[in-house]
Design a protein around this motif. Structure first.
Motif, PDB file in Angstrom:
ATOM      1  N   ILE A   1      42.416  80.524  92.317  1.00  0.00           N
ATOM      2  CA  ILE A   1      43.807  80.933  92.138  1.00  0.00           C
ATOM      3  C   ILE A   1      44.064  81.044  90.640  1.00  0.00           C
ATOM      4  O   ILE A   1      43.858  80.090  89.903  1.00  0.00           O
ATOM      5  CB  ILE A   1      44.781  79.900  92.751  1.00  0.00           C
ATOM      6  CG1 ILE A   1      44.506  79.732  94.244  1.00  0.00           C
ATOM      7  CG2 ILE A   1      46.222  80.303  92.494  1.00  0.00           C
ATOM      8  CD1 ILE A   1      45.267  78.590  94.880  1.00  0.00           C
ATOM      9  N   ALA A   2      44.481  82.213  90.199  1.00  0.00           N
ATOM     10  CA  ALA A   2      44.809  82.421  88.789  1.00  0.00           C
ATOM     11  C   ALA A   2      46.295  82.133  88.588  1.00  0.00           C
ATOM     12  O   ALA A   2      47.146  82.721  89.240  1.00  0.00           O
ATOM     13  CB  ALA A   2      44.490  83.848  88.371  1.00  0.00           C
ATOM     14  N   VAL A   3      46.573  81.195  87.702  1.00  0.00           N
ATOM     15  CA  VAL A   3      47.955  80.848  87.379  1.00  0.00           C
ATOM     16  C   VAL A   3      48.123  81.057  85.877  1.00  0.00           C
ATOM     17  O   VAL A   3      47.520  80.357  85.077  1.00  0.00           O
ATOM     18  CB  VAL A   3      48.273  79.370  87.752  1.00  0.00           C
ATOM     19  CG1 VAL A   3      49.684  79.000  87.353  1.00  0.00           C
ATOM     20  CG2 VAL A   3      48.035  79.134  89.232  1.00  0.00           C
ATOM     21  N   LYS A   4      48.903  82.033  85.526  1.00  0.00           N
ATOM     22  CA  LYS A   4      49.080  82.366  84.109  1.00  0.00           C
ATOM     23  C   LYS A   4      50.036  81.412  83.405  1.00  0.00           C
ATOM     24  O   LYS A   4      49.902  81.151  82.224  1.00  0.00           O
ATOM     25  CB  LYS A   4      49.619  83.801  83.960  1.00  0.00           C
ATOM     26  CG  LYS A   4      48.708  84.849  84.551  1.00  0.00           C
ATOM     27  CD  LYS A   4      47.479  85.043  83.727  1.00  0.00           C
ATOM     28  CE  LYS A   4      46.646  86.173  84.307  1.00  0.00           C
ATOM     29  NZ  LYS A   4      45.355  86.275  83.749  1.00  0.00           N
ATOM     30  N   ASN A   5      51.019  80.895  84.146  1.00  0.00           N
ATOM     31  CA  ASN A   5      52.032  80.027  83.570  1.00  0.00           C
ATOM     32  C   ASN A   5      51.762  78.589  84.023  1.00  0.00           C
ATOM     33  O   ASN A   5      51.822  78.283  85.203  1.00  0.00           O
ATOM     34  CB  ASN A   5      53.418  80.486  84.032  1.00  0.00           C
ATOM     35  CG  ASN A   5      54.541  79.709  83.392  1.00  0.00           C
ATOM     36  OD1 ASN A   5      54.378  78.573  82.987  1.00  0.00           O
ATOM     37  ND2 ASN A   5      55.699  80.343  83.316  1.00  0.00           N
ATOM     38  N   GLU A   6      51.477  77.718  83.084  1.00  0.00           N
ATOM     39  CA  GLU A   6      51.139  76.334  83.410  1.00  0.00           C
ATOM     40  C   GLU A   6      52.259  75.619  84.163  1.00  0.00           C
ATOM     41  O   GLU A   6      52.000  74.704  84.932  1.00  0.00           O
ATOM     42  CB  GLU A   6      50.809  75.585  82.111  1.00  0.00           C
ATOM     43  CG  GLU A   6      49.999  74.354  82.324  1.00  0.00           C
ATOM     44  CD  GLU A   6      49.497  73.740  81.023  1.00  0.00           C
ATOM     45  OE1 GLU A   6      49.365  72.511  81.005  1.00  0.00           O
ATOM     46  OE2 GLU A   6      49.254  74.472  80.041  1.00  0.00           O
ATOM     47  N   ASP A   7      53.505  76.043  83.975  1.00  0.00           N
ATOM     48  CA  ASP A   7      54.627  75.440  84.696  1.00  0.00           C
ATOM     49  C   ASP A   7      54.513  75.661  86.203  1.00  0.00           C
ATOM     50  O   ASP A   7      55.073  74.905  86.989  1.00  0.00           O
ATOM     51  CB  ASP A   7      55.960  76.001  84.204  1.00  0.00           C
ATOM     52  CG  ASP A   7      56.234  75.639  82.749  1.00  0.00           C
ATOM     53  OD1 ASP A   7      55.731  74.592  82.294  1.00  0.00           O
ATOM     54  OD2 ASP A   7      56.942  76.406  82.074  1.00  0.00           O
ATOM     55  N   ARG A   8      53.794  76.681  86.619  1.00  0.00           N
ATOM     56  CA  ARG A   8      53.635  77.003  88.043  1.00  0.00           C
ATOM     57  C   ARG A   8      52.384  76.366  88.654  1.00  0.00           C
ATOM     58  O   ARG A   8      52.123  76.532  89.834  1.00  0.00           O
ATOM     59  CB  ARG A   8      53.581  78.509  88.238  1.00  0.00           C
ATOM     60  CG  ARG A   8      54.864  79.187  87.819  1.00  0.00           C
ATOM     61  CD  ARG A   8      54.790  80.652  88.088  1.00  0.00           C
ATOM     62  NE  ARG A   8      55.992  81.287  87.550  1.00  0.00           N
ATOM     63  CZ  ARG A   8      56.073  82.557  87.281  1.00  0.00           C
ATOM     64  NH1 ARG A   8      55.051  83.352  87.495  1.00  0.00           N
ATOM     65  NH2 ARG A   8      57.184  83.062  86.795  1.00  0.00           N
TER      66      ARG A   8
ATOM     67  N   ILE B 158      40.930  74.921  85.037  1.00  0.00           N
ATOM     68  CA  ILE B 158      40.363  75.356  83.758  1.00  0.00           C
ATOM     69  C   ILE B 158      41.511  75.971  82.971  1.00  0.00           C
ATOM     70  O   ILE B 158      42.178  76.884  83.448  1.00  0.00           O
ATOM     71  CB  ILE B 158      39.252  76.405  83.966  1.00  0.00           C
ATOM     72  CG1 ILE B 158      38.126  75.827  84.821  1.00  0.00           C
ATOM     73  CG2 ILE B 158      38.714  76.885  82.614  1.00  0.00           C
ATOM     74  CD1 ILE B 158      37.070  76.844  85.211  1.00  0.00           C
ATOM     75  N   GLY B 159      41.740  75.488  81.781  1.00  0.00           N
ATOM     76  CA  GLY B 159      42.852  75.980  80.970  1.00  0.00           C
ATOM     77  C   GLY B 159      42.555  77.306  80.311  1.00  0.00           C
ATOM     78  O   GLY B 159      41.458  77.848  80.410  1.00  0.00           O
ATOM     79  N   GLY B 160      43.537  77.804  79.617  1.00  0.00           N
ATOM     80  CA  GLY B 160      43.411  79.049  78.879  1.00  0.00           C
ATOM     81  C   GLY B 160      42.667  78.840  77.566  1.00  0.00           C
ATOM     82  O   GLY B 160      42.104  77.767  77.316  1.00  0.00           O
ATOM     83  N   ALA B 161      42.681  79.833  76.725  1.00  0.00           N
ATOM     84  CA  ALA B 161      41.951  79.776  75.453  1.00  0.00           C
ATOM     85  C   ALA B 161      42.398  78.610  74.579  1.00  0.00           C
ATOM     86  O   ALA B 161      41.606  78.050  73.818  1.00  0.00           O
ATOM     87  CB  ALA B 161      42.127  81.090  74.699  1.00  0.00           C
ATOM     88  N   ASP B 162      43.650  78.207  74.688  1.00  0.00           N
ATOM     89  CA  ASP B 162      44.164  77.092  73.891  1.00  0.00           C
ATOM     90  C   ASP B 162      44.166  75.777  74.651  1.00  0.00           C
ATOM     91  O   ASP B 162      44.756  74.795  74.218  1.00  0.00           O
ATOM     92  CB  ASP B 162      45.584  77.413  73.411  1.00  0.00           C
ATOM     93  CG  ASP B 162      45.602  78.594  72.454  1.00  0.00           C
ATOM     94  OD1 ASP B 162      44.648  78.720  71.660  1.00  0.00           O
ATOM     95  OD2 ASP B 162      46.555  79.390  72.502  1.00  0.00           O
ATOM     96  N   GLY B 163      43.525  75.746  75.812  1.00  0.00           N
ATOM     97  CA  GLY B 163      43.464  74.516  76.586  1.00  0.00           C
ATOM     98  C   GLY B 163      44.717  74.316  77.421  1.00  0.00           C
ATOM     99  O   GLY B 163      45.490  75.242  77.664  1.00  0.00           O
ATOM    100  N   LEU B 164      44.909  73.080  77.851  1.00  0.00           N
ATOM    101  CA  LEU B 164      46.052  72.723  78.693  1.00  0.00           C
ATOM    102  C   LEU B 164      46.951  71.747  77.954  1.00  0.00           C
ATOM    103  O   LEU B 164      46.514  71.050  77.035  1.00  0.00           O
ATOM    104  CB  LEU B 164      45.553  72.084  79.999  1.00  0.00           C
ATOM    105  CG  LEU B 164      44.775  73.029  80.913  1.00  0.00           C
ATOM    106  CD1 LEU B 164      43.953  72.249  81.919  1.00  0.00           C
ATOM    107  CD2 LEU B 164      45.734  73.971  81.622  1.00  0.00           C
ATOM    108  N   SER B 165      48.184  71.667  78.391  1.00  0.00           N
ATOM    109  CA  SER B 165      49.152  70.788  77.737  1.00  0.00           C
ATOM    110  C   SER B 165      48.829  69.320  78.003  1.00  0.00           C
ATOM    111  O   SER B 165      48.117  68.977  78.952  1.00  0.00           O
ATOM    112  CB  SER B 165      50.563  71.084  78.261  1.00  0.00           C
ATOM    113  OG  SER B 165      50.667  70.681  79.620  1.00  0.00           O
TER     114      SER B 165
END
Length: 108
Positions: A10-17, A55-62
């Motif tokens: 599942i691709a989730v672009k917005n970490e809030d979701r 797996i986070g994005g290029a800048d990792g996860l919060s």
């Protein structure tokens, strides 16, 4: 994948979701360069219950997402492109599932 195991990407672009995308009752495993290193046998124990790997994005996860994780897991000390990290993770999930379904492990 061995019978009884399913993998869904599942691709989730917005970490809030992110939380809404994770099945209720799943263990949350976040991939992070500062996470624990596990061999395949110990990794397989993560699959004893439904597990969501993130797996986070290029800048990792919060920090907030990392704090919610049941486990922080490191795939490698090296920086990996996300596509490679996905392949490595999927391979380890496959190996772990084969162990859990009773197939012999060639390293024992």
């Amino acid at each position: 994948m061995p019978k009884g195991y399913e993998v869904e990407r599942i691709a989730v672009k917005n970490e809030d979701r992110l939380q809404a995308a994770i099945a209720k009752g799943s263990k949350l495993v976040v991939l992070d360069e500062r996470g624990v290193d596990l061999d395949t046998a110990r990794f397989s124990k993560l699959l004893a219950m439904p597990t969501a790997f993130v797996i986070g994005g290029a800048d990792g996860l919060s920090r907030e997402t990392k704090a919610k994780a049941d486990t922080l897991l490191r795939l490698s000390a090296m920086t990996l492109p996300h596509a490679i990290a996905q392949v490595v993770l999927l391979e380890q999930i496959y190996r772990a599932a084969t162990l859990l379904t009773g197939r012999p492990y060639h390293r024992e």
